[in-house]
Enzyme design. Sequence first.
Site, mmCIF file in Angstrom:
data_model
loop_
_atom_site.group_PDB
_atom_site.id
_atom_site.type_symbol
_atom_site.label_atom_id
_atom_site.label_comp_id
_atom_site.label_asym_id
_atom_site.label_seq_id
_atom_site.Cartn_x
_atom_site.Cartn_y
_atom_site.Cartn_z
ATOM 1 N N LEU A 66 0.799 -1.222 0.000
ATOM 2 C CA LEU A 66 0.000 0.000 0.000
ATOM 3 C C LEU A 66 0.836 1.280 0.000
ATOM 4 C CD1 LEU A 66 -2.805 -1.196 2.431
ATOM 5 C CD2 LEU A 66 -2.781 -1.256 -0.069
ATOM 6 N N CYS A 67 2.140 1.156 -0.219
ATOM 7 C CA CYS A 67 3.004 2.341 -0.305
ATOM 8 C C CYS A 67 2.883 2.986 -1.677
ATOM 9 C CB CYS A 67 4.466 1.950 -0.065
ATOM 10 S SG CYS A 67 4.862 1.714 1.665
ATOM 11 N N HIS A 68 2.973 4.303 -1.673
ATOM 12 C CA HIS A 68 2.961 5.049 -2.932
ATOM 13 C C HIS A 68 4.323 4.982 -3.607
ATOM 14 C CE1 HIS A 68 -0.428 6.839 -0.738
ATOM 15 N NE2 HIS A 68 -0.913 7.115 -1.930
ATOM 16 N N ASP A 71 23.713 -11.541 3.828
ATOM 17 C CA ASP A 71 23.840 -12.433 2.673
ATOM 18 C C ASP A 71 25.293 -12.582 2.225
ATOM 19 O OD1 ASP A 71 22.883 -14.041 0.428
ATOM 20 O OD2 ASP A 71 23.373 -12.297 -0.798
ATOM 21 N N MET A 100 8.792 4.802 5.285
ATOM 22 C CA MET A 100 8.926 3.408 4.849
ATOM 23 C C MET A 100 10.147 3.223 3.961
ATOM 24 S SD MET A 100 6.698 2.040 6.627
ATOM 25 C CE MET A 100 7.166 0.421 6.084
ATOM 26 N N GLU A 101 10.484 4.227 3.183
ATOM 27 C CA GLU A 101 11.660 4.149 2.319
ATOM 28 C C GLU A 101 12.942 4.101 3.143
ATOM 29 O OE1 GLU A 101 8.290 5.019 -0.124
ATOM 30 O OE2 GLU A 101 8.919 5.883 1.781
#
Length: 162
Positions: free
Chosen positions: A75-77, A128, A113-114
Amino acid sequence: MSKLTHLDDKGEARMVDVGAKSVTEREARAEGVIRMSPNTLSMIIEGEHPKGDVLAVARVAGIMAAKKTHDLIPLCHSLNLSSVKVELTPGDDNQSINVHARCKLSGQTGVEMEALTAVSVAALTLYDMCKAVDRGMIIDGIRLLEKKGGRSGHWSASESPS
């Protein structure tokens, strides 16, 4: 308590409509840490890791992740970021790397969020690339440090009760 903005009146998921929001300068900072053995950290710092410059790769991975957040979190733009900075610094404890990210834009929605995604993916990339020599690494403490801009203004983790 605030209403959850990603749910409609029926409780169904929705993408928030930001069309009526003002365009403002927005910025967010996030942090996290990856803990590892002192030998692994030494290998990274001394540039002796068989996979090369793992810090450079993790930095680029974090930047790329910030740019792709909307592909990862439903739901992020999709945002037109003006700046993404990822910093990876060895911890004072001699067995960790601190990961910090700062994202900026001029837009109608925030970049929290970014910044969080940049930190998460940079730490995952370190894991990793180093897992062959240290499977016991721990990614910890990913959190938002600060956000600026928008209707809610400035927020800092130091101002928030724990």
